[in-house]
Design a protein around this motif. Structure first.
Motif, PDB file in Angstrom:
ATOM      1  N   LEU A  30      62.883  -1.688   6.856  1.00 11.94           N
ATOM      2  CA  LEU A  30      64.061  -2.480   6.496  1.00 11.94           C
ATOM      3  C   LEU A  30      64.257  -3.637   7.461  1.00 11.94           C
ATOM      4  N   GLY A  31      63.811  -3.452   8.697  1.00 11.14           N
ATOM      5  CA  GLY A  31      63.949  -4.507   9.695  1.00 11.14           C
ATOM      6  C   GLY A  31      63.223  -5.783   9.306  1.00 11.14           C
ATOM      7  N   VAL A  32      62.096  -5.652   8.612  1.00 19.76           N
ATOM      8  CA  VAL A  32      61.358  -6.844   8.165  1.00 19.76           C
ATOM      9  C   VAL A  32      62.244  -7.708   7.278  1.00 19.76           C
ATOM     10  N   ARG A  49      53.799 -11.642  15.675  1.00 20.68           N
ATOM     11  CA  ARG A  49      52.784 -12.288  16.507  1.00 20.68           C
ATOM     12  C   ARG A  49      51.381 -12.117  15.934  1.00 20.68           C
ATOM     13  N   PHE A  50      51.215 -11.123  15.063  1.00 19.53           N
ATOM     14  CA  PHE A  50      49.890 -10.806  14.552  1.00 19.53           C
ATOM     15  C   PHE A  50      49.762 -10.985  13.043  1.00 19.53           C
ATOM     16  N   ALA A  51      50.842 -10.753  12.315  1.00 24.57           N
ATOM     17  CA  ALA A  51      50.766 -10.735  10.855  1.00 24.57           C
ATOM     18  C   ALA A  51      50.430 -12.109  10.287  1.00 24.57           C
ATOM     19  N   LYS A  52      49.541 -12.114   9.321  1.00 28.25           N
ATOM     20  CA  LYS A  52      49.169 -13.344   8.627  1.00 28.25           C
ATOM     21  C   LYS A  52      49.792 -13.406   7.231  1.00 28.25           C
ATOM     22  N   GLY A  53      50.533 -12.397   6.882  1.00 28.13           N
ATOM     23  CA  GLY A  53      51.200 -12.362   5.588  1.00 28.13           C
ATOM     24  C   GLY A  53      52.370 -11.405   5.614  1.00 28.13           C
ATOM     25  N   LYS A  70      53.026  -8.739   3.751  1.00 28.99           N
ATOM     26  CA  LYS A  70      52.664  -7.327   3.695  1.00 28.99           C
ATOM     27  C   LYS A  70      52.111  -6.843   5.034  1.00 28.99           C
ATOM     28  N   GLN A  71      51.394  -7.710   5.713  1.00 26.40           N
ATOM     29  CA  GLN A  71      50.883  -7.329   7.034  1.00 26.40           C
ATOM     30  C   GLN A  71      52.014  -7.098   8.025  1.00 26.40           C
ATOM     31  N   MET A  72      53.112  -7.815   7.836  1.00 22.30           N
ATOM     32  CA  MET A  72      54.272  -7.596   8.707  1.00 22.30           C
ATOM     33  C   MET A  72      54.772  -6.166   8.590  1.00 22.30           C
ATOM     34  N   PHE A  73      54.769  -5.624   7.379  1.00 22.47           N
ATOM     35  CA  PHE A  73      55.194  -4.236   7.189  1.00 22.47           C
ATOM     36  C   PHE A  73      54.246  -3.285   7.908  1.00 22.47           C
ATOM     37  N   VAL A  74      52.955  -3.512   7.765  1.00 19.94           N
ATOM     38  CA  VAL A  74      51.960  -2.621   8.364  1.00 19.94           C
ATOM     39  C   VAL A  74      52.094  -2.611   9.883  1.00 19.94           C
ATOM     40  N   TYR A  75      52.104  -3.801  10.485  1.00 23.31           N
ATOM     41  CA  TYR A  75      52.205  -3.882  11.946  1.00 23.31           C
ATOM     42  C   TYR A  75      53.555  -3.356  12.442  1.00 23.31           C
ATOM     43  N   SER A  76      54.623  -3.704  11.751  1.00 22.91           N
ATOM     44  CA  SER A  76      55.961  -3.273  12.171  1.00 22.91           C
ATOM     45  C   SER A  76      56.072  -1.760  12.174  1.00 22.91           C
ATOM     46  N   VAL A 125      55.535 -16.824   9.250  1.00 23.10           N
ATOM     47  CA  VAL A 125      54.691 -15.894   8.536  1.00 23.10           C
ATOM     48  C   VAL A 125      54.471 -16.397   7.132  1.00 23.10           C
ATOM     49  N   ALA A 126      53.240 -16.372   6.674  1.00 25.86           N
ATOM     50  CA  ALA A 126      52.939 -16.862   5.334  1.00 25.86           C
ATOM     51  C   ALA A 126      53.544 -15.948   4.290  1.00 25.86           C
TER      52      ALA A 126
END
Length: 284
Positions: free
Chosen positions: A28-30, A219-223, A225-231, A280-281
């Motif tokens: 949810l933070g994303v 800092r790492f996510a390129k998209g 959905k990647q933000m969810f994975v890393y977060s 973030v894209a």
């Protein structure tokens, strides 16, 4: 070490609950961070604190209420606070952000009054403020499991709408998305997750678990959905490492969880530099 940590039932309760919180809070933070609503978590956590304080007061004044789980009162107050935030955001159309400090201040005020009437701080309240490894009961575990299932179903069902509202609210409204309904549902599940996180992270620190892993993930996510994975990965690492270290060092888990999340954030800043202004894209 992990086998020893899971040897006792109360540690199992804390560990499994922590896994779910480590998933839900960054998830949810994303959306909160992307929509610039991070401080809503602070406001709702303080309203939830007033619910816990009200529960302690009722238990002291009317022993029959001792059977009621304080988390239930926290949920009621937190949901009520979320509804008030939406109402205030409508009332102050051009100054929507003012709704957050209003609710936060009200939560602090109610908490102080209820705690004064209840006789001040006690060990139970300390556990809610900063989290506790031994405070999570089996009933708490089942309640948080139910909240986890509900939140995940809601996110899956409304992911498309939340995605569009996060990046282009005007276009989302034009395309026919019911913004009021989606915002209403979203803030309700945020309130539920905040209350669910109390026993592990603590009321005063739960907002950190919703924002710090996301800040590191950016800092790492390129998209998106990647933000969810890393977060979620950073959130789970923070919770698991924080719980284990808190148990062995005999400290409040909330502080350890947040410190580890801060360390991950600082490490992400050091390891990978993202050019200033880069966002973030939207697409992967």
């Amino acid at each position: 070490m992990l086998d020893l940590f899971l040897k006792y039932e109360f540690l199992q309760n804390a560990f499994y609950t922590g896994l779910m919180i480590g998933l839900l809070a960054p998830l949810l933070g994303v959306f909160l961070v992307v929509r610039r609503l991070s401080l809503i978590a602070d406001a709702l956590s303080h309203i939830a604190l007033s619910g816990i304080a009200a529960s302690l007061l009722l238990t002291k004044s009317f022993p029959a209420f001792a059977t009621i789980n304080p988390l239930t009162m926290g949920i009621i107050f937190s949901i009520g606070g979320s509804l008030l935030i939406e109402r205030l955001r409508k009332a102050y159309k051009f100054y929507k952000e003012i709704a957050i400090p209003i609710i936060l201040s009200a939560g602090i005020g109610l908490s102080v009054v209820f705690l004064s009437l209840a006789g001040g701080f006690n060990n139970d309240l300390f556990q809610y403020l900063f989290g506790s490894v031994i405070a999570v009961s089996r009933s708490d575990l089942w309640m948080i499991t139910s909240i986890t299932i509900l939140v995940l179903i809601t996110i899956i069902f409304f992911f498309k709408e939340l995605f569009f509202l996060s990046f282009d609210e005007e276009q989302a409204i034009v395309s026919g998305i019911n913004r009021k309904l989606v915002d209403f549902i979203f803030i309700i599940i945020v309130a539920l997750v905040i209350v669910a996180s109390m026993k592990i992270v603590g009321i005063l620190l739960v907002s950190a678990l919703m924002t710090l892993p996301v800040a590191a993930a950016m800092r790492f996510a390129k998209g998106f959905k990647q933000m969810f994975v890393y977060s979620i990965c950073f959130g789970e690492i923070s919770v698991i490492a924080g719980l284990i270290s808190a148990y062995y060092f005999d400290v409040a888990p909330g502080g350890m969880i947040v410190l580890i999340a801060v360390f991950i954030l600082l490490l992400s800043i050091t390891v990978k530099w993202r050019p200033r202004g880069r966002k973030v894209a939207v697409n992967d």
